[in-house]
Design an enzyme around this catalytic site. Structure first.
Site, PDB file in Angstrom:
ATOM      1  N   HIS A 134       0.862  -1.187   0.000  1.00  0.00           N
ATOM      2  CA  HIS A 134       0.000   0.000   0.000  1.00  0.00           C
ATOM      3  C   HIS A 134       0.897   1.235   0.000  1.00  0.00           C
ATOM      4  CE1 HIS A 134      -3.541  -2.165   2.233  1.00  0.00           C
ATOM      5  NE2 HIS A 134      -3.917  -1.924   0.996  1.00  0.00           N
TER       6      HIS A 134
ATOM      7  N   CYS B 230      -1.896   2.549   9.288  1.00  0.00           N
ATOM      8  CA  CYS B 230      -2.911   1.575   8.851  1.00  0.00           C
ATOM      9  C   CYS B 230      -4.069   1.480   9.840  1.00  0.00           C
ATOM     10  CB  CYS B 230      -2.322   0.181   8.746  1.00  0.00           C
ATOM     11  SG  CYS B 230      -0.977   0.000   7.617  1.00  0.00           S
TER      12      CYS B 230
END
Ligand code: ARG
Length: 266
Positions: free
Chosen positions: A165, A260
Site C-alpha cells: 500500500h 494503517c
C-alpha cells in the site's frame, strides 16, 4: 492546535488467520493483550497530539477491521468505500459503509470491478488525488475517484509486494516545505519523479522501511512512529516535527503499523 478527528477500530478480535501480504504468516501467534495495550497507547498518543478518536466496534469475523485506513477515501463529508482485493476483507466494506452512513457521511461506491483499498493507497491533497496502484488498488479506481471528487490525479505505481500500500512506503510530514518520507524501492520509478514537484522527498533506509517507518500517523505537528530505532526519526525532529513512538509490533505481524490503524476524518 486544530481539533482533528480520526477513526479507529478496537482490536478485540485481531489475529493473523490468513495471509494476504508477505508480512502475514497464517496462524502466527498474536499476543492479544499486548496488541490491545499497543492499540490503546497509539490511541492515547493520537489524543495527546490533539485529535479525537472515533471507534468502529470490532467484528469477530473480520480480524483486519482494525486497519481502518483501508475503509475508503474521504473528501469532506463524502466518502467512497473500499473494494477490497481479497475476499477475506470484503465483509468489512458493509461495516464501514454503515458506520459512515450512521455518522452523517454521504456514502458512495466505486464500480466493483475496480479494486481500491482506501487511505492505504490514496489521499486528497489540496486539489489533487495522490494515489498508488499496482498491488492492492487499480489505476482505474484512482482515476474514477479523482473524477468523482473533481481532483487532479497524481498517481504512481507500486512494485514491491512487501510494500503493498502507498501508506507502507510514503508519508507526508507536517513540516515546512512539503517534506515527505518514502522508500524508493517500493516504487516503479524509484526517483518518484511524479511526486517530486509536490513533495520534498526524503528517502528512508531499507532497515527503516522494514520497520514500516513510513506508516507513521501525523496529527498536527506530531509524527507517531511505529517503533524505536527508526533512523529517520532524527531527521524528522530536525525538520521541526514532534516525534513520538507508539510501538505496534503485534500489528506488524499483519503487515500494518500506526497509519494503517487510523483514518483521518477531517
Ligand atoms: N493485514 C492487512 C491487509 O493485508 C493489513 C492492512 C494494512 N493497512 C494499510 N493501510 N497498509 O490487508
Amino acid at each position: 492546535m486544530t481539533n482533528h478527528s480520526v477513526l479507529m477500530s478496537s482490536p478485540e478480535y485481531f489475529k493473523v488467520e490468513y495471509s494476504i501480504n508477505p508480512w502475514m504468516v497464517a496462524g502466527v501467534e498474536v499476543d492479544l493483550d499486548l496488541a490491545k495495550e499497543q492499540w490503546n497507547n497509539l490511541k492515547e498518543s493520537i489524543e495527546a497530539a490533539g485529535a479525537t478518536v472515533e471507534v468502529v466496534p470490532p467484528s469477530e469475523k473480520h480480524p483486519d477491521l482494525v486497519f481502518t485506513a483501508n475503509s475508503g477515501i474521504l473528501n469532506g463529508k463524502d466518502v467512497l468505500i473500499a473494494n477490497f482485493k481479497y475476499e477475506e476483507r470484503r465483509g468489512e466494506e458493509e461495516i464501514f459503509a454503515n458506520w459512515f452512513e450512521e455518522n452523517g457521511y454521504n456514502v458512495g461506491r466505486i464500480p466493483s470491478e475496480y479494486k481500491f483499498e482506501g487511505r492505504g493507497d490514496a489521499f486528497v491533497y489540496g486539489e489533487y488525488l495522490v494515489g498508488a496502484y499496482g498491488i492492492r488498488s487499480d489505476k482505474e479506481a484512482l482515476l474514477y475517484i479523482a473524477d468523482e471528487f473533481n481532483l487532479t490525479p497524481v498517481i504512481v505505481e507500486l512494485v514491491n509486494e512487501k510494500f503493498y500500500h502507498l501508506d507502507t512506503c510514503f508519508q507526508k510530514l507536517p513540516t515546512e516545505n512539503n517534506d515527505a518520507i518514502f522508500y524508493p524501492k517500493a516504487f516503479k520509478d524509484e526517483s518518484l519523479s511524479e511526486f517530486s514537484q509536490f513533495f520534498n522527498l526524503i528517502p528512508v533506509t531499507e532497515d527503516d522501511a522494514n520497520q514500516l517507518a513510513c506508516n507513521a500517523v501525523v496529527v498536527n505537528d506530531t509524527v507517531i512512529l511505529p517503533s524505536d530505532g527508526i533512523e529517520v526519526a532524527n531527521k524528522i525532529s530536525e525538520l521541526g516535527a514532534n516525534v513520538v513512538v507508539a510501538n505496534v509490533s503485534e500489528f506488524l505481524k499483519s503487515g500494518g503499523a500506526c497509519q494503517c490503524l487510523v483514518i483521518a476524518l477531517d
